[in-house]
Design an enzyme around this catalytic site. Structure first.
Site, PDB file in Angstrom:
ATOM      1  N   ASN A   1       0.901  -1.258   0.148  1.00 16.57           N
ATOM      2  CA  ASN A   1       0.262   0.086   0.194  1.00 16.57           C
ATOM      3  C   ASN A   1       0.782   0.973  -0.230  1.00 16.57           C
ATOM      4  OD1 ASN A   1      -2.320   1.594  -0.260  1.00 16.57           O
ATOM      5  ND2 ASN A   1      -2.727   1.396   2.109  1.00 16.57           N
TER       6      ASN A   1
ATOM      7  N   ASN B   1       1.474   3.498   2.193  1.00 19.81           N
ATOM      8  CA  ASN B   1       1.768   3.644   2.903  1.00 19.81           C
ATOM      9  C   ASN B   1       3.294   2.551   3.703  1.00 19.81           C
ATOM     10  OD1 ASN B   1       0.851   2.471   4.196  1.00 19.81           O
ATOM     11  ND2 ASN B   1      -0.505   3.597   5.595  1.00 19.81           N
ATOM     12  N   LYS B   2       3.515   1.611   2.807  1.00 24.13           N
ATOM     13  CA  LYS B   2       4.248   0.556   3.599  1.00 24.13           C
ATOM     14  C   LYS B   2       5.610   1.367   2.976  1.00 24.13           C
ATOM     15  CE  LYS B   2       1.040  -1.827   4.991  1.00 24.13           C
ATOM     16  NZ  LYS B   2       0.058  -0.921   5.317  1.00 24.13           N
ATOM     17  N   ILE B   3       7.083  -0.150   3.753  1.00 26.15           N
ATOM     18  CA  ILE B   3       7.619   0.825   3.889  1.00 26.15           C
ATOM     19  C   ILE B   3       8.669   0.299   2.364  1.00 26.15           C
ATOM     20  CG2 ILE B   3       8.415  -1.969   3.784  1.00 26.15           C
ATOM     21  CD1 ILE B   3      11.128  -0.698   5.586  1.00 26.15           C
ATOM     22  N   ILE B   4       7.691  -0.664   1.619  1.00 29.80           N
ATOM     23  CA  ILE B   4       7.984  -0.510  -0.019  1.00 29.80           C
ATOM     24  C   ILE B   4       6.164  -0.106  -0.990  1.00 29.80           C
ATOM     25  CG2 ILE B   4      10.524  -1.220  -0.061  1.00 29.80           C
ATOM     26  CD1 ILE B   4       8.955  -3.589  -1.577  1.00 29.80           C
TER      27      ILE B   4
END
EC number: 2.6.1.34
Length: 386
Positions: A181, A183-186
């Protein structure tokens, strides 16, 4: 300048790979970059099999279905999490049993044992969330699941890049799930990945993810499926993002360390489990909190909606930072306190409510510098001392 909780951070190759997709005209569905994205996840996590999907929620839904979960089956689940971790239980008309958390933010072992022991019938599966990238107590949980023949599904949506005893979170259970998504780390803007050990079950999930079409010249269906696959365009973004994943993990961990340096006298920061590495997806902090405040009481309840309060300083802080264009939010409100799950069974100890009351998620974008964190920390201290 506005500071987001976890903004997308592109590298140099996303546009290059997207241009390759456009030249090939394999826009959607599927294509070379979807295959490459799946392979990159397998290589990084050492998963046996991987299936790229349009969300981690879809991945959890498919995991439950191919695990054989059916109507009225019991599914154990972490309560201190985001609703997408548990909503797929309802998709299959199964029954959740929520388990509160321990000092790691993750599932409490004692409560898990109690829930299994007291269940009127054997639970079919456990959805275990590794919250904010923190590792759960995998040795004990694996043993409990094995002893009780419970299928373990790891919700590692927030935990790509996190490890326990050198093994990637998401690869301990029969299935694991990752999120991409925004906002995730990638990120691929939206997307997910299902990984697993059983080739037949992953291939069955692949079959369901493309509308359960039979191998015929025409469209033949003996079962129903879903439109859950990832597009080749997003696969191209994912391939480029995987190339910089380790850099993003190191930066997230550095941001967490900076917050501890600047705020450690006024906030508590929970440590990692021994022999684990958290990706520190979001830096989280607890105000007016010491570990000895954790609740010891264990109890089983049929839940009702609960309007949980926030610590007055946390409420004020979120509003003060919003005025400075700094995005923050409370920790997750536990599922057993949500109105949508009214009447479902839960095993609670009060910890998730305590963390919700005293916790805050801080801006953790990997584009931030130490000076950015210092400035935000200054404004935080000004707010809580004002």
């Amino acid at each position: 300048m506005k500071f987001f909780l976890s903004a997308p951070h592109m590298s140099e190759n996303e546009l290059k790979y997207i241009q390759e997709v456009f030249k090939s005209n394999y826009i959607a569905p599927l294509g070379e970059f979807v295959n490459r994205f799946e392979q990159s996840i397998k290589d990084y996590t050492k998963s046996d099999y991987a299936l790229a999907l349009n969300s981690a929620t879809a991945a959890l839904h498919l995991a439950l279905r191919v695990a054989g979960v059916k109507e009225n089956d019991l599914v154990l689940a972490s309560s201190f999490t985001f609703i997408a971790s548990v909503a797929p239980i309802y998709y299959l008309k199964a029954k959740p049993i929520f388990i509160d958390c321990d000092e790691t933010f993750n599932l409490d072992i004692t409560l898990l044992k109690q829930a299994i022991y007291e269940s009127e019938k054997k639970p079919k599966a456990l959805i275990l969330t590794h919250l904010y990238g923190n590792a759960s107590k995998m040795d004990e949980i694996l043993e409990i699941c094995k002893e009780n023949n419970i299928i373990l599904i790891e919700d590692a949506a927030e935990a790509l890049g996190s490890f326990y005893k050198g093994k990637a979170l998401g690869t301990f259970g029969e299935f694991g799930v990752y999120s991409f998504n925004g906002n995730k780390i990638i990120t691929t803007s939206g997307g997910g990945m299902l990984v697993g050990k059983d080739k037949q079950k992953i291939e069955k999930a692949r079959f369901y993810s493309t509308q359960a079409r039979e191998d015929c010249l025409h469209y033949e269906h003996l079962d129903y499926g879903y439109n859950y696959r990832l597009s080749n365009v997003l696969g191209a973004i994912g391939v480029a993002q995987m190339e910089v994943l380790e850099q993003r993990v190191l930066k997230k961990r550095e941001i967490y360390k900076w917050y501890k340096e600047f705020l450690g006298d006024s906030f508590s920061f929970l440590d990692e489990l021994e022999n684990s590495r958290s990706n520190r997806w979001l830096s989280t902090a607890l105000i007016d909190f010491k570990l000895n405040e954790l609740f010891k009481e264990k109890k089983s309840i049929c839940i009702t909606q609960k309007d949980l309060p926030l610590h007055p300083k946390i409420s004020k802080l979120i509003q003060d930072l919003k005025k400075e264009q700094i995005e923050t939010r409370p920790l997750w409100k536990a599922m057993h306190a949500q109105a949508v799950f009214k009447g479902e069974k839960a095993y609670v100890n009060g910890n998730s409510e305590l963390f919700f009351y005293k916790g805050i998620c801080l801006p953790s974008s990997t584009t931030m510098s130490k000076d950015d964190v210092k400035e935000i920390s200054y404004l935080i201290l000004k707010s809580i001392r004002g």
